[in-house]
Design a protein around this motif. Structure first.
Motif, PDB file in Angstrom:
ATOM      1  N   GLU A 208      29.461  16.861   6.043  1.00  0.00           N
ATOM      2  CA  GLU A 208      28.763  17.023   7.324  1.00  0.00           C
ATOM      3  C   GLU A 208      27.991  15.748   7.676  1.00  0.00           C
ATOM      4  O   GLU A 208      27.934  15.351   8.847  1.00  0.00           O
ATOM      5  N   ASP A 209      27.410  15.105   6.668  1.00  0.00           N
ATOM      6  CA  ASP A 209      26.659  13.865   6.917  1.00  0.00           C
ATOM      7  C   ASP A 209      27.572  12.793   7.491  1.00  0.00           C
ATOM      8  O   ASP A 209      27.203  12.042   8.399  1.00  0.00           O
ATOM      9  N   ALA A 212      28.395  13.542  11.115  1.00  0.00           N
ATOM     10  CA  ALA A 212      27.241  13.215  11.974  1.00  0.00           C
ATOM     11  C   ALA A 212      27.145  11.698  12.182  1.00  0.00           C
ATOM     12  O   ALA A 212      26.934  11.221  13.304  1.00  0.00           O
ATOM     13  N   ALA A 269      27.403  19.663  11.820  1.00  0.00           N
ATOM     14  CA  ALA A 269      27.141  18.337  12.410  1.00  0.00           C
ATOM     15  C   ALA A 269      27.664  18.268  13.842  1.00  0.00           C
ATOM     16  O   ALA A 269      27.022  17.674  14.724  1.00  0.00           O
ATOM     17  N   GLN A 272      25.289  20.210  16.011  1.00  0.00           N
ATOM     18  CA  GLN A 272      24.057  19.447  16.269  1.00  0.00           C
ATOM     19  C   GLN A 272      24.300  18.332  17.280  1.00  0.00           C
ATOM     20  O   GLN A 272      23.466  18.058  18.144  1.00  0.00           O
TER      21      GLN A 272
END
Lengths: 333, 503
Positions: A208-209, A212, A269, A272
């Motif tokens: 997910e990082d 993002a 991600a 967001q």
């Protein structure tokens, strides 16, 4: 009577049809289905978009050997069933049926089949995948160029790395993967053919990082989010576009009350990013059974779903009027 | 279990009161085997659900193969019929489970005051209050989702079996005392009832024709809902095996349970007496000695004088019928969702509630429509009779389904070719799905013929024809309005269904 005639003919208010709109047609997850891709490239005539947007996962998942058994007899397996055909005509019919369902095929014989090591199978799979993808790009150019309809393509988490270069080299096709590209009507589209981690460890699964970070890097190139499309293969988490059967450790679907237990599996991600940037539209695929249109804030989020095994084209017509109002129609043809 | 629950496993307790009287000479026990006529229809649904494993059922199949408007007509007819029955069935259990519970207990305990409660429950105002509360509970169950429905389905089938066995075993255990008990409680002998029926020209001995006509009307026509698993094929794992079990298994369970009650009644009270009693009740003959209908709750009280058996039958009939009504309305919520998804209805109907994850608007509109039918059944029973007859339109929908089956391999060659082998199987070179389509049309036409024959014989009011016409015309109007609206908005309705040629 004139009202009835209008009702039946669907004539309606023709003035509204002539409003200044930009139309896109989006389809995704073709998974090497020949029939689905052929329908997609023919959809420009039907829906008259300015651009066709092809979502990720263009590659197939299986290579099916058609084994010559002598005396014009061929055997194969489809859906776990043993198949047998006789003669060239039946063989061509079987090849077509398999290709329409997204299987790559090779003709071989029992002796050659015995020599297939896993590495050789991998090599032959990639070879066939590349050949089919090139032929798809050529077909698209042949059909779309005369109509003046542009086509953007991308990869998906199932697609191996070599797909990018094939799309990049293709005529008429815009390879949107990992870029912010310009679209008709002054729109921009940010594209990433990636997904969060899946149980199958696909080539483009990310953390997910990482998702993002990659979105944020490209987001810097977007001039206005009012005219931006976020085209990311994996749908946003808990958006109704990401619901699929929950699997246990053996990758077997869990049951609850006699039914499949469903769960959201999208990317946090991506969610967001949509909440943060609020693009006009976000386009997704990946979860074939979670077809739908929803909203996150002002963003219209779309997953057209996929029925590639049946050779059915599922897509979405997207109209954007001059005031930035979005209307969508999910199609099935 | 969901499919088995929907047709109402204990409705045979109601129909045994009407069936022999309407079709003199009918043998209710033998008539249950007419459910076998529904197997070709179940098989067609099975192949379609395997070929197109998506939610929507007949709407999906007919829309894809014939035309979206025909898909909507078929789906609308089946959905509205099913929803209307939810409202009507709610009133059934209020009368025959709740009210007759007190009436049966009055007989077993000798407490005549319980009859006052039974009579009060049967007043329109109390039926309205109880019906509204029950339908609100139905809506809440729908909100809890498929998991809750499926759990309750298991309970419903189990409790229905309990009710049928209580009737059979409790009845047989006391069958020897029945004639004496009957005479003591009613002041009339069983032979007097039979004699009255014979004197009234009622056919005491079974005939094939009456059994067949009765079987078609009171067995085949009551399998509505047994195919609803196909409407949620997209949510079911292992479609090929699961659908086969659901579609065929539900019919077998229904046949068995109905046979238990019908044949059991004959074993307990004798075929001639049972049929004669129902005739006497239905025709209003002076020989009929009971103050109300001869429902098993009351009959078991006379047979056994056991309050426990009365309570068990009443509770079983309540739960079985309540869940059948709920199940019949639950399937249509998926259909309405699908219509909205395809833009036939406003998008609001396909919106999923964020917290509950169900199509909330669709659920409560469905419950509201069921409530309207419930009110109609209570306050305007003449119109309910019309609604009950519109069940005939359901077989119009199946004629369209059959036609889709016949044409499937020829007009949707790609889809047919891409279907699993079981769908592509052939018999004497002809696709099995086409043969099943033909059989479905034949069965449906036969049912329609039997019904219209009975209607003409009975001289039903012309309002029934208007009601039948409305069931067909309303979806056509919905389709035309949706078509016109979307054409004016820029993307015609046909576009979303247009079959794009691959070449």
């Amino acid at each position: 009577m004139s009202f009835l005639r209008r009702l039946i003919s669907g004539g309606g208010n023709q003035k509204r049809n002539s409003e200044d709109k930009t139309r896109f047609f989006f389809g995704s997850d073709f998974h090497a289905s020949e029939a689905t891709w052929r329908k997609f490239t023919n959809s420009a005539k039907f829906y008259q978009p300015s651009t066709l947007i092809a979502g990720g996962d263009v590659a197939g998942k299986q290579l099916t050997p058609l084994v010559a058994q002598g005396n014009n007899r061929w055997t194969a397996q489809q859906f776990g069933q043993d198949l047998e055909v006789h003669g060239e005509e039946e063989l061509l019919q079987l090849e077509k049926s398999l290709r329409n369902a997204g299987f790559y095929t090779i003709r071989t014989d029992p002796d050659e089949l015995r020599t297939f090591t896993p590495a050789e199978v991998e090599r032959r799979f990639e070879q066939e995948m590349a050949r089919v993808l090139r032929s798809w790009c050529e077909l698209a150019a042949e059909r779309l160029q005369p109509l003046g309809v542009s086509l953007t393509m991308m990869a998906g988490n199932d697609d191996p790395g070599l797909t990018d270069q094939i799309i990049e080299d293709a005529p008429w096709v815009t390879c949107a993967e990992g870029k912010v590209v310009e679209l008709p009507g002054g729109f921009q589209m940010l594209t990433l053919g990636i997904s969060n981690q899946t149980p199958w460890q696909c080539p483009r699964d990310c953390t997910e990082d990482d998702i993002a970070r990659r979105i944020d890097t490209l987001a810097a190139q977007v001039a206005s989010w009012d005219k931006a499309i976020l085209n990311i293969h994996v749908p946003p988490y808990d958006s109704e576009l990401d619901v699929c059967p929950e699997l246990d450790a053996d990758l077997t679907p869990r049951l609850q009350g006699g039914e499949l237990k469903l769960a959201p599996v999208g990317s946090t991600a991506v969610r967001q990013a949509i909440e943060k940037y609020q693009p006009l539209i976000s386009l997704h695929g990946h979860i074939h059974e979670s077809r739908g249109v929803t909203h996150i804030g002002r963003t219209t989020c779309i997953n057209p779903g996929s029925d590639y095994q049946l050779g059915a084209l599922k897509g979405c017509i997207i109209d954007i009027d001059s005031h930035g109002r979005v209307s969508t129609v999910l199609t099935q043809g | 279990m969901y499919c088995a629950m929907n047709p109402g496993l204990l409705f045979s307790m109601v129909y045994i009161m009407w069936f022999p009287a309407i079709y003199p000479g009918a043998h209710a026990g033998n008539a249950t085997f007419w459910v076998l006529a529904m197997f070709p229809v179940a098989a067609l649904y099975w192949l379609f659900s395997v070929s197109m494993p998506r939610s929507g059922g007949e709407y999906l199949y007919i829309s894809r193969i014939l035309h979206p408007s025909l898909g909507l007509i078929a789906s609308f007819i089946i959905s509205l019929t099913a929803i209307s029955w939810n409202g009507i069935l709610t009133d059934w259990w209020v009368q025959w489970a709740l009210s007759d519970l007190f009436r049966g207990l009055a007989l077993t305990t000798g407490n005549a005051g319980l009859n006052t409660i039974a009579d009060a429950i049967r007043t329109p105002i109390w039926r309205t209050v109880i019906g509204a509360a029950a339908l609100a509970l139905t809506g809440y169950i729908f909100m809890k989702g498929a998991k809750m429905m499926m759990r309750l389905a298991y309970w419903a089938v189990g409790i229905s079996l309990l009710g049928a066995l209580v009737w059979l075993i409790g009845g047989l255990a006391n069958a020897g005392n029945f004639a004496a008990n009957w005479e003591a409680m009613t002041g009339t002998s069983t032979q007097q009832i039979i004699d009255a029926a014979a004197a009234g020209g009622f056919a005491l001995n079974p005939t094939f024709l009456a059994t067949m006509m009765g079987g078609v009307t009171y067995v085949c026509l009551n399998t509505l809902g047994s195919t609803f698993s196909a409407n949620m094929a997209g949510e079911i794992r292992g479609v090929e095996k699961t659908q086969m079990m659901a579609l065929f298994g539900s019919l077998l369970i229904q046949m068995f349970m109905w046979w238990l009650v019908y044949q059991g009644s004959y074993w307990i009270m004798g075929q001639q007496f049972t049929n004669s009693l129902m005739w006497a009740y239905f025709s209003g003959d002076a020989a009929y000695p009971l103050p109300n209908e001869p429902f098993p709750t009351v009959l078991i009280a006379i047979l056994s004088r056991s309050s426990l058996l009365v309570i068990l039958i009443a509770v079983s009939f309540f739960f079985s019928t309540f869940m059948s009504g709920a199940g019949l309305a639950y399937g249509p919520t998926r259909n309405i969702f699908a219509w909205a998804f395809d833009r036939m209805l406003p998008a609001k109907f396909s919106e999923m509630h964020r917290k509950w994850r169900v199509p909330m608007t669709t659920i409560w509109v469905t419950v509201f429509v069921a409530w309207l039918f419930n009110l109609m059944n209570i306050w305007a029973p003449t119109w309910t009779a019309n609604i009950a007859y519109t069940i005939a339109t359901w077989f119009v929908a199946w004629i369209l389904l059959g036609l889709a089956g016949v044409l499937f391999p020829f007009v949707k060659r790609d889809l047919f070719a891409a279907s699993p082998p079981v769908v592509r199987s052939r018999f004497l070179g002809i696709p099995v799905v086409s043969l099943l389509g033909l059989l479905t049309i034949a069965v449906s036409l036969f049912v329609e013929y039997s019904l219209f024959y009975a209607w003409v014989q009975a001289g039903i009011p012309t309002t029934v024809w208007w009601m039948v016409a409305a069931f067909v015309i309303i979806p056509v109007v919905i389709y035309l309005v949706a078509k016109s609206y979307h054409s004016s908005r820029g993307v015609p309705l046909e576009s979303q269904f247009a079959q794009i040629p691959p070449e």
